[in-house]
Design a protein around this motif. Structure first.
Motif, mmCIF file in Angstrom:
data_model
loop_
_atom_site.group_PDB
_atom_site.id
_atom_site.type_symbol
_atom_site.label_atom_id
_atom_site.label_comp_id
_atom_site.label_asym_id
_atom_site.label_seq_id
_atom_site.Cartn_x
_atom_site.Cartn_y
_atom_site.Cartn_z
ATOM 1 N N HIS A 114 -1.093 -4.115 -8.222
ATOM 2 C CA HIS A 114 -1.952 -3.623 -7.146
ATOM 3 C C HIS A 114 -3.056 -4.645 -6.930
ATOM 4 O O HIS A 114 -3.862 -4.887 -7.827
ATOM 5 C CB HIS A 114 -2.530 -2.249 -7.503
ATOM 6 N N ASN A 115 -3.035 -5.276 -5.757
ATOM 7 C CA ASN A 115 -4.032 -6.295 -5.407
ATOM 8 C C ASN A 115 -4.175 -7.369 -6.492
ATOM 9 O O ASN A 115 -5.274 -7.779 -6.855
ATOM 10 C CB ASN A 115 -5.386 -5.658 -5.108
ATOM 11 N N TYR A 120 -4.144 2.873 10.769
ATOM 12 C CA TYR A 120 -3.603 2.070 9.671
ATOM 13 C C TYR A 120 -2.357 1.299 10.080
ATOM 14 O O TYR A 120 -1.719 1.588 11.088
ATOM 15 C CB TYR A 120 -3.304 2.928 8.444
ATOM 16 N N THR A 162 1.117 -0.363 7.944
ATOM 17 C CA THR A 162 1.854 -0.482 6.696
ATOM 18 C C THR A 162 3.111 -1.303 6.926
ATOM 19 O O THR A 162 3.852 -1.049 7.877
ATOM 20 C CB THR A 162 2.263 0.917 6.169
ATOM 21 N N TYR A 172 2.310 -3.581 1.909
ATOM 22 C CA TYR A 172 1.000 -4.028 2.370
ATOM 23 C C TYR A 172 0.466 -2.913 3.261
ATOM 24 O O TYR A 172 1.156 -2.461 4.170
ATOM 25 C CB TYR A 172 1.113 -5.332 3.174
ATOM 26 N N GLN A 173 -0.742 -2.473 2.966
ATOM 27 C CA GLN A 173 -1.332 -1.390 3.744
ATOM 28 C C GLN A 173 -2.760 -1.747 4.120
ATOM 29 O O GLN A 173 -3.551 -2.135 3.264
ATOM 30 C CB GLN A 173 -1.306 -0.094 2.938
ATOM 31 N N LYS A 174 -3.048 -1.631 5.393
ATOM 32 C CA LYS A 174 -4.398 -1.898 5.886
ATOM 33 C C LYS A 174 -4.879 -0.634 6.582
ATOM 34 O O LYS A 174 -4.288 -0.174 7.553
ATOM 35 C CB LYS A 174 -4.385 -3.076 6.863
ATOM 36 N N ALA A 209 -7.634 -3.612 3.086
ATOM 37 C CA ALA A 209 -6.213 -3.844 2.822
ATOM 38 C C ALA A 209 -5.891 -3.720 1.341
ATOM 39 O O ALA A 209 -6.726 -3.994 0.482
ATOM 40 C CB ALA A 209 -5.814 -5.224 3.329
ATOM 41 N N ASN A 210 -4.657 -3.306 1.058
ATOM 42 C CA ASN A 210 -4.139 -3.217 -0.300
ATOM 43 C C ASN A 210 -2.718 -3.749 -0.321
ATOM 44 O O ASN A 210 -1.962 -3.536 0.635
ATOM 45 C CB ASN A 210 -4.097 -1.755 -0.779
ATOM 46 N N THR A 211 -2.353 -4.405 -1.400
ATOM 47 C CA THR A 211 -0.970 -4.807 -1.603
ATOM 48 C C THR A 211 -0.473 -4.182 -2.905
ATOM 49 O O THR A 211 -1.214 -4.099 -3.888
ATOM 50 C CB THR A 211 -0.810 -6.337 -1.679
ATOM 51 N N TYR A 212 0.765 -3.738 -2.862
ATOM 52 C CA TYR A 212 1.400 -3.111 -4.024
ATOM 53 C C TYR A 212 2.779 -3.710 -4.202
ATOM 54 O O TYR A 212 3.481 -3.970 -3.233
ATOM 55 C CB TYR A 212 1.622 -1.604 -3.796
#
Length: 134
Positions: A16-17, A97, A99, A116-118, A124-127
């Motif tokens: 995660h990030n 958002y 995704t 990737y979710q903004k 923003a987050n990346t998983y």
């Protein structure tokens, strides 16, 4: 579900990030674990004419005709009528958002969920979730 019956020990890595953690686990609910894949089902009567279908050697490619469909691309690679791997690209975007999701599945060996979710106002987050079946 077949994976539950096999009861494989799974080497699961979650990032995660940029922060990564790896554990060996027994996954008791494969339906939940792989829900991103099952939620990408395009086999619904309403979507019958929503995808272009192309065969390219050992691969069958389903490509969305419009950008408003969540599942934009599915590639299924087979060898001798047995699925070797599946690749799925999902995309959702609205005023709140965005995704993007890339799902990879290799039966009985590996699955990877990259997301990737903004979210507006939250950033923003990346998983990445990677499960290797032992």
């Amino acid at each position: 579900m077949r994976l539950t019956k096999l009861n494989h020990l799974t080497n699961k890595t979650v990032t995660h990030n940029g922060i990564t953690e790896t554990k060996k686990v027994h996954i008791s609910n494969w339906g939940l674990e792989l829900s991103s894949f099952s939620e990408s089902d395009i086999n619904k009567p309403a979507w019958r004419d929503s995808y272009n279908i192309q065969t390219n050697g050992a691969s069958i490619i389903y490509r969305a005709k419009t950008i408003d469909l969540k599942t934009q691309l599915i590639v299924i690679n087979k060898q001798a009528d047995k699925v070797k791997w599946i690749l799925i690209y999902n995309r959702t975007e609205n005023i709140l958002y965005q995704t993007n999701e890339k799902l990879s599945y290799f039966p009985d060996s590996l699955y990877i969920i990259q997301k990737y979710q903004k979210v507006r106002l939250l950033g923003a987050n990346t998983y990445t979730i990677k499960g290797t079946l032992n």
